[in-house]
Design a protein around this motif. Structure first.
Motif, short mmCIF file in Angstrom:
data_model
loop_
_atom_site.label_atom_id
_atom_site.label_comp_id
_atom_site.label_asym_id
_atom_site.label_seq_id
_atom_site.Cartn_x
_atom_site.Cartn_y
_atom_site.Cartn_z
N LEU A 286 70.63 61.50 82.17
CA LEU A 286 71.71 61.69 81.22
C LEU A 286 71.29 61.08 79.89
CD1 LEU A 286 74.85 60.74 83.36
CD2 LEU A 286 73.92 63.01 82.93
N ILE A 287 71.66 61.75 78.79
CA ILE A 287 71.37 61.23 77.46
C ILE A 287 72.69 60.80 76.85
CG2 ILE A 287 70.39 61.74 75.20
CD1 ILE A 287 69.56 64.03 78.09
N ILE A 288 72.75 59.58 76.36
CA ILE A 288 73.97 59.01 75.81
C ILE A 288 73.83 58.91 74.30
CG2 ILE A 288 75.66 57.16 76.01
CD1 ILE A 288 74.89 58.50 78.70
N MET A 289 74.71 59.61 73.56
CA MET A 289 74.70 59.59 72.10
C MET A 289 75.73 58.60 71.58
SD MET A 289 72.43 61.88 71.75
CE MET A 289 71.76 63.45 72.33
N ASP A 290 75.33 57.79 70.61
CA ASP A 290 76.25 56.88 69.92
C ASP A 290 76.90 57.65 68.77
OD1 ASP A 290 77.49 54.97 68.29
OD2 ASP A 290 76.03 53.42 68.79
N MET A 291 78.21 57.81 68.84
CA MET A 291 78.93 58.61 67.86
C MET A 291 79.77 57.75 66.91
SD MET A 291 77.78 61.46 68.65
CE MET A 291 78.70 62.21 67.32
N THR A 292 79.34 56.52 66.67
CA THR A 292 80.06 55.65 65.76
C THR A 292 80.18 56.29 64.38
OG1 THR A 292 79.27 53.71 66.98
CG2 THR A 292 80.13 53.34 64.75
N ASP A 293 79.14 57.00 63.96
CA ASP A 293 79.12 57.71 62.67
C ASP A 293 78.92 59.18 62.97
OD1 ASP A 293 78.69 58.76 60.18
OD2 ASP A 293 77.07 57.38 59.62
N TYR A 303 70.01 57.44 80.79
CA TYR A 303 70.18 56.96 82.16
C TYR A 303 69.27 57.78 83.05
CZ TYR A 303 72.00 56.67 86.88
OH TYR A 303 72.10 56.54 88.24
N ILE A 304 68.46 57.11 83.85
CA ILE A 304 67.56 57.76 84.80
C ILE A 304 68.05 57.45 86.21
CG2 ILE A 304 65.21 58.08 85.59
CD1 ILE A 304 65.71 58.91 82.67
N GLY A 305 68.37 58.48 86.98
CA GLY A 305 68.91 58.29 88.31
C GLY A 305 67.84 58.12 89.37
N GLU A 306 68.30 58.09 90.61
CA GLU A 306 67.41 57.84 91.74
C GLU A 306 67.10 59.10 92.53
OE1 GLU A 306 69.25 54.78 94.04
OE2 GLU A 306 69.20 53.30 92.41
N THR A 307 67.45 60.26 92.00
CA THR A 307 67.22 61.52 92.68
C THR A 307 66.62 62.51 91.70
OG1 THR A 307 68.32 63.44 93.71
CG2 THR A 307 69.63 62.12 92.19
N PRO A 308 65.77 63.42 92.16
CA PRO A 308 65.25 64.47 91.27
C PRO A 308 66.20 65.65 91.12
CG PRO A 308 64.26 64.69 93.43
CD PRO A 308 65.12 63.45 93.49
N ALA A 309 67.39 65.56 91.69
CA ALA A 309 68.34 66.66 91.63
C ALA A 309 68.70 66.99 90.19
CB ALA A 309 69.60 66.33 92.42
N VAL A 310 69.03 68.25 89.95
CA VAL A 310 69.36 68.74 88.61
C VAL A 310 70.79 68.36 88.25
CG1 VAL A 310 69.69 70.83 87.23
CG2 VAL A 310 67.72 70.64 88.76
N LEU A 323 79.58 63.22 87.92
CA LEU A 323 78.51 64.17 87.63
C LEU A 323 78.28 65.08 88.83
CD1 LEU A 323 75.99 65.12 85.93
CD2 LEU A 323 74.73 63.27 87.07
N SER A 324 78.24 66.38 88.59
CA SER A 324 77.80 67.30 89.64
C SER A 324 76.30 67.52 89.46
CB SER A 324 78.55 68.63 89.55
OG SER A 324 78.45 69.20 88.26
N ALA A 325 75.56 67.38 90.55
CA ALA A 325 74.10 67.37 90.46
C ALA A 325 73.48 68.28 91.52
CB ALA A 325 73.57 65.94 90.60
N TYR A 326 74.03 69.49 91.65
CA TYR A 326 73.49 70.48 92.58
C TYR A 326 73.12 69.86 93.93
CZ TYR A 326 73.33 74.12 88.95
OH TYR A 326 73.65 75.05 88.00
#
Length: 481
Positions: A286-293, A303-310, A323-326
């Motif tokens: 997951l990519i987390i964007m800072d939207m303060t501006d 965030y890097i998870g513990e599964t290779p699932a999509v 999160l749904s991850a197939y």
């Protein structure tokens, strides 16, 4: 709309199986899990469909009942999940157009007691369905008729709705170069075309909010956040005739920017990339964007998870990401310390137990969507596959912390509850009910009964734990949220 097909519905294929997640084996029956229990599962054979996709929920403000909507290959199915262990399949709404493959995936959202359904089937349009019809189904399941079809666009990959403004956004339609197609749905049965925006090209998915985040320059605007294949775009759509792009942002290893959701304070935007696990060999990311501006969004963390699932669809409720991850099922992440770049997986429920892949692949089966917004805390998951169907799950504690809620003679569902519970006897009729708080104060007495099932209205009770004594012999525990 005319009924296109007749169906023979088979109730026996519904699987009811409340099963806690075993903390030793990490299984709820056949399903791998961590801290999430299975309440029930309705397989696709019940819906007479060979695949499902999106899902959403509706809570009837009049009755308090919760309903699941499951998007199917040939329409949409409607299920009363107010008793999540014993769901009732109420019926099906057939697609207004079916192609030679008998459909394609559908997507659905809800506004003001109406469902709005779209599909990539050519000529489908936006189907409209009055959900209050679900209150009056006396002999389920039935084949419903829609309440109109908006034809300002034909095909659409998805639909997004801003419930605060009363506008629907056709996403990935055959209009506006695949950019958002604006529809005024403030009078749901009578939608009005309101233009669109082609300036940023094709949008795959989107969230639209009335902005009240940290950027003081844009308070109160209607903000469209589009996942546009290789980037995220931020567009002020307050003036439907003159949308204005505020900014855009991409990220490393981009393959297919799929979907995203704001944190509740609108400080961060969480993004999924559907294909980076497939083509770049990444673990779930997951990519987390800072939207303060809003004029200058920046990447906050990955965030890097513990599964290779999509990873597929992501939503935020409170301090949790759902999160749904197939093939990895539903994943639940704690973001209470996201400011310090700490995100931790705290649970999962794998709706595709047969999967033993060590890497991701295109077209993986498993969890397409998870809907986490029911007040009860129950969640619904839908699989994209020829198996699985609709799952209703909940936190393990909601079952394990209430062992008194079921014994050999009596059961009470749903538990926890926000309003109503039904007590059912499996043997002796219910003749006498007393409700106590945890200090032993008797709050209510119901006498002179002779019933096998009794519904209690707990709406006036404060949140907490209550003891219900039945027939002066058996005590059950009820948790009121």
């Amino acid at each position: 709309m005319k009924k296109l097909l007749l169906f023979t519905f088979i109730f026996s294929s519904i699987s009811y199986s409340q099963t806690p997640c075993d903390t030793v084996t990490n299984r709820a029956g056949i399903y791998p899990c961590d801290d999430y229990a299975l309440l029930s599962n309705i397989p696709l054979t019940t819906f007479e469909a060979n695949s499902s996709s999106d899902s959403w929920g509706w809570t009837d403000s009049t009755t308090g009942k919760e309903y699941a909507i499951i998007a199917l290959r040939n329409g949409s199915g409607y299920v009363d999940v107010s008793d999540p262990v014993n769901p009732i399949y109420l019926g099906k709404l057939i697609s207004p157009v079916l192609n030679e493959f008998q459909g394609n995936w559908h997507d659905v959202k809800v506004y003001n007691n109406y469902a709005f359904i779209v599909s990539e089937i050519s000529g489908h349009g936006m189907q409209i369905f009055d959900l209050t019809k679900l209150r009056n189904v006396t002999n389920p399941p039935v084949v419903f008729e829609d309440d109109g079809v908006y034809t300002g666009f034909g095909s659409a990959h998805n639909i997004a709705i801003n419930e605060d403004s009363g506008f629907a956004y056709g996403i990935g339609t055959n209009t506006f170069s695949g950019g958002p197609h604006f529809v005024n749905i403030q009078d749901p049965p009578n939608p009005i075309a309101a233009g669109g925006f082609a300036g940023e090209g094709y949008t795959h998915d989107a969230q639209i909010v009335m902005y009240n985040g940290p950027d003081s320059d844009y308070q109160g605007i209607e903000l469209f956040v589009g996942s546009n294949e290789d980037r995220v775009v931020f567009v002020d759509v307050s003036d439907k005739g003159n949308p204005q792009t505020l900014s855009e942002i991409s990220y490393s290893d981009v393959e297919y920017t799929h979907q995203g959701w704001f944190t509740e304070d609108q400080k961060y935007f969480v993004v999924t990339d559907e294909l980076d696990e497939v083509f770049n060999g990444n673990m779930l990311r997951l990519i987390i964007m800072d939207m303060t501006d809003l004029d200058n969004p920046v990447e906050h963390m990955q965030y890097i998870g513990e599964t290779p699932a999509v990873d597929h669809n992501v939503y935020v409720k409170g301090d949790k990401i759902y999160l749904s991850a197939y093939s990895g099922g539903m994943r639940v992440l704690d973001i209470s310390d996201i400011d310090n770049r700490n995100i931790e997986e705290v649970g999962y429920f794998d709706t595709w137990p047969a999967d033993d892949r060590t890497s991701a692949s295109i077209g993986d089966p498993g969890a397409w969507n998870v809907y986490p917004f029911f007040e009860s805390g129950n969640l619904i998951i839908t699989n994209f596959s020829d198996n699985g169907g609709l799952f209703v799950v909940t936190k393990n504690d909601n079952i394990l912390s209430n062992p008194e809620s079921k014994n050999d003679s009596f059961s009470v569902f749903p538990n926890p509850t926000t309003e109503r519970v039904t007590i059912t006897s499996e043997g002796t009729p219910i003749t006498h009910i007393e409700i106590y708080d945890m200090l032993g104060k008797r709050l209510r007495v119901i006498e002179a009964l002779d019933e096998m099932s009794k519904e209690l209205n707990m709406a006036a009770f404060e949140s907490g734990i209550y003891l219900v004594n039945l027939n002066k012999s058996t005590t059950l525990k009820i948790v009121k949220r």
